[in-house]
Design an enzyme around this catalytic site. Structure first.
Site, PDB file in Angstrom:
ATOM      1  N   ASP A 159      40.926  40.471  37.487  1.00 44.83           N
ATOM      2  CA  ASP A 159      39.954  41.449  36.985  1.00 44.83           C
ATOM      3  C   ASP A 159      40.656  42.485  36.110  1.00 44.83           C
ATOM      4  O   ASP A 159      40.156  42.881  35.057  1.00 44.83           O
ATOM      5  CB  ASP A 159      39.254  42.143  38.166  1.00 44.83           C
ATOM      6  N   HIS A 187      36.858  42.393  45.145  1.00 46.20           N
ATOM      7  CA  HIS A 187      36.813  41.338  44.125  1.00 46.20           C
ATOM      8  C   HIS A 187      35.455  40.658  44.227  1.00 46.20           C
ATOM      9  O   HIS A 187      35.301  39.591  44.808  1.00 46.20           O
ATOM     10  CB  HIS A 187      37.955  40.326  44.326  1.00 46.20           C
TER      11      HIS A 187
HETATM   12  P1  NAX Z   1      39.693  24.352  44.698  1.00 43.70           P
HETATM   13  O1  NAX Z   1      38.460  23.967  45.430  1.00 43.70           O
HETATM   14  O2  NAX Z   1      40.077  23.625  43.464  1.00 43.70           O
HETATM   15  O3  NAX Z   1      40.940  24.275  45.687  1.00 43.70           O
HETATM   16  C1  NAX Z   1      40.921  24.823  46.963  1.00 43.70           C
HETATM   17  C2  NAX Z   1      41.820  23.982  47.821  1.00 43.70           C
HETATM   18  O4  NAX Z   1      41.944  24.643  49.063  1.00 43.70           O
HETATM   19  C3  NAX Z   1      41.279  22.579  48.086  1.00 43.70           C
HETATM   20  O5  NAX Z   1      42.273  21.626  47.743  1.00 43.70           O
HETATM   21  C4  NAX Z   1      41.003  22.592  49.592  1.00 43.70           C
HETATM   22  O6  NAX Z   1      41.262  21.337  50.204  1.00 43.70           O
HETATM   23  C5  NAX Z   1      41.982  23.662  50.062  1.00 43.70           C
HETATM   24  N1  NAX Z   1      41.623  24.290  51.330  1.00 43.70           N
HETATM   25  C6  NAX Z   1      40.404  24.615  51.807  1.00 43.70           C
HETATM   26  N2  NAX Z   1      40.499  25.160  53.021  1.00 43.70           N
HETATM   27  C7  NAX Z   1      41.830  25.208  53.326  1.00 43.70           C
HETATM   28  C8  NAX Z   1      42.568  25.656  54.426  1.00 43.70           C
HETATM   29  N3  NAX Z   1      41.959  26.173  55.495  1.00 43.70           N
HETATM   30  N4  NAX Z   1      43.909  25.537  54.409  1.00 43.70           N
HETATM   31  C9  NAX Z   1      44.539  24.999  53.345  1.00 43.70           C
HETATM   32  N5  NAX Z   1      43.886  24.541  52.254  1.00 43.70           N
HETATM   33  C10 NAX Z   1      42.549  24.648  52.248  1.00 43.70           C
HETATM   34  O7  NAX Z   1      39.551  25.928  44.442  1.00 43.70           O
HETATM   35  P2  NAX Z   1      40.341  26.852  43.407  1.00 43.70           P
HETATM   36  O8  NAX Z   1      39.612  26.867  42.114  1.00 43.70           O
HETATM   37  O9  NAX Z   1      41.773  26.488  43.432  1.00 43.70           O
HETATM   38  O10 NAX Z   1      40.074  28.292  44.056  1.00 43.70           O
HETATM   39  C11 NAX Z   1      40.664  28.667  45.277  1.00 43.70           C
HETATM   40  C12 NAX Z   1      40.078  29.974  45.760  1.00 43.70           C
HETATM   41  O11 NAX Z   1      40.378  31.022  44.851  1.00 43.70           O
HETATM   42  C13 NAX Z   1      38.560  29.975  45.902  1.00 43.70           C
HETATM   43  O12 NAX Z   1      38.209  30.624  47.116  1.00 43.70           O
HETATM   44  C14 NAX Z   1      38.106  30.817  44.726  1.00 43.70           C
HETATM   45  O13 NAX Z   1      36.851  31.412  44.937  1.00 43.70           O
HETATM   46  C15 NAX Z   1      39.214  31.822  44.683  1.00 43.70           C
HETATM   47  N6  NAX Z   1      39.353  32.619  43.454  1.00 43.70           N
HETATM   48  C16 NAX Z   1      39.753  33.900  43.593  1.00 43.70           C
HETATM   49  C17 NAX Z   1      39.975  34.707  42.505  1.00 43.70           C
HETATM   50  C18 NAX Z   1      40.445  36.116  42.666  1.00 43.70           C
HETATM   51  O14 NAX Z   1      40.577  36.824  41.663  1.00 43.70           O
HETATM   52  N7  NAX Z   1      40.694  36.607  43.887  1.00 43.70           N
HETATM   53  C19 NAX Z   1      39.740  34.217  41.115  1.00 43.70           C
HETATM   54  C20 NAX Z   1      39.758  32.734  41.019  1.00 43.70           C
HETATM   55  C21 NAX Z   1      39.094  32.012  42.164  1.00 43.70           C
HETATM   56  O15 NAX Z   1      37.711  32.009  41.963  1.00 43.70           O
END
Ligand code: NAX
Length: 327
Positions: A159, A187
């Site tokens: 952000d 966020h």
């Molecule tokens: P993806 O869905 O591509 O990847 C997430 C991965 O996490 C998957 O491979 C899944 O198997 C794994 N996973 C789920 N639960 C788990 C657990 N308990 N232990 C270990 N692995 C686990 O998502 P991606 O685009 O990489 O985003 C990841 C996270 O970042 C999401 O929650 C998303 O909302 C968040 N974001 C946060 C942002 C921020 O500024 N704070 C911005 C970007 C993003 O939206």
């Protein structure tokens, strides 16, 4: 030969991690003379796909990469970790409310907090990216009572970078001439991107932009940028999120430039009247591997109204996961 940094990354088979891991392996976090071991955590069903990423990491033949650990066990992932990027989280699906997302991920962050508490180095630095990042960070730190809450943070840097870039583009200055932008709060679309203290080429930003543009265009554009990326790209931010995560950690380790700050979700100590014990984004200055919240910024009613709205939202989120908080 320096001792390798043990870097844990959760959600390692996901799209943000795919944009992050190769940069960590290339030495972009702590330099090319600092070896790293990547400790990669995934859910069991994604471990096979993660092995493919590990093959690609090997194919980079990076002299910085001293080892890779792949596991579905948080205890192994966080063993002796110096740094932890908590990226893994279940995504929000169609029709799912923020409240549902919070409940689905809360248990996983509680489990990871407990594993950090037993396995990680006592001075581990933890960055929570997985959403809802602020409250997930609160759950994690609350379940790791033997590690200081100051060692946990949530990501507001994406952000912050969005705000920097938008202001630079609008004023026609390079990003390098923009400083002191701040993101306050959560966020979420409630976040408050603040330009009252920002400088552009050494002059107050609000002298260079119309107040109406600031209030009616700048603030909502930064608040809604994540949704706009999804609408346009068809997937959520990944390259920019990985970049922000890398730079969040780098600032924490290496410090902020003089006369500037970054935005980090940190454990509130009551600064600016924000309720103690929430993970809230403040402008912070970092040095020597530590941070301090920038103090004594003058705030007006416009600022306070938005900061309070964020505090209220985070208090409501905290109430929803209270059963997972130890204190
Ligand atoms: P993806 O869905 O591509 O990847 C997430 C991965 O996490 C998957 O491979 C899944 O198997 C794994 N996973 C789920 N639960 C788990 C657990 N308990 N232990 C270990 N692995 C686990 O998502 P991606 O685009 O990489 O985003 C990841 C996270 O970042 C999401 O929650 C998303 O909302 C968040 N974001 C946060 C942002 C921020 O500024 N704070 C911005 C970007 C993003 O939206």
């Amino acid at each position: 030969m320096k001792t390798p940094l043990q870097i844990a990354v959760t959600g390692a088979a996901g799209q943000i991690s795919y944009a992050l891991l190769f940069r960590l392996a290339a030495g972009e976090l702590a330099g090319i003379d600092q070896p790293v071991v990547l400790r990669l955590l995934e859910v069991p069903e994604a471990v096979a796909a993660l092995q493919g990423v590990v093959m690609e990491l090997a194919d980079c033949a990076s002299p910085v990469l001293a080892g890779v650990v792949v596991t579905d066990d948080p205890q192994i992932a966080f063993q002796d970790a110096d740094l932890a990027f908590l990226i893994g989280a279940k995504p929000r699906t169609a029709g799912m409310e923020r409240r549902d997302l919070l409940q689905i991920n809360a248990e996983a962050f509680a489990l990871q907090g407990r594993a950090l508490n037993t396995a990680a180095k006592r001075d581990v630095k933890v960055l929570v990216v997985g959403n809802p990042a602020n409250t997930n960070a609160l759950i994690t730190l609350s379940n790791a009572p033997e590690i200081s809450p100051r060692n946990f943070s949530s990501m507001a840097r994406l952000d912050h970078n969005r705000a920097l870039s938008l202001l630079a583009t609008h004023t026609g200055h390079p990003v390098s001439e923009v400083s002191r932008v701040a993101i306050w709060g959560n966020h979420s679309p409630t976040q408050y991107p603040d330009l009252h203290h920002a400088l552009v080429a050494g002059r107050p930003a609000l002298e260079k932009v119309e107040l109406a543009w600031y209030r009616d265009v700048f603030i909502p554009t930064v608040q809604q940028r994540g949704s706009t990326i999804i609408e346009t790209r068809g997937r959520s931010s990944a390259g920019s999120a990985a970049h922000a995560a890398l730079h969040h950690m780098r600032s924490w380790l290496a410090g902020t430039p003089e006369n500037d700050w970054v935005s980090m979700g940190v454990y509130s100590d009551g600064s600016y009247g924000i309720r103690e014990g929430l993970v809230y984004s403040f402008p912070v200055v970092t040095a020597d591997g530590d941070y301090r919240i920038v103090q004594d910024l003058p705030l007006d009613d416009f600022d306070l109204e938005r900061m309070r709205a964020n505090e209220a939202e985070l208090l409501a989120e905290r109430d929803m996961v209270r059963h997972l908080l130890r204190s």
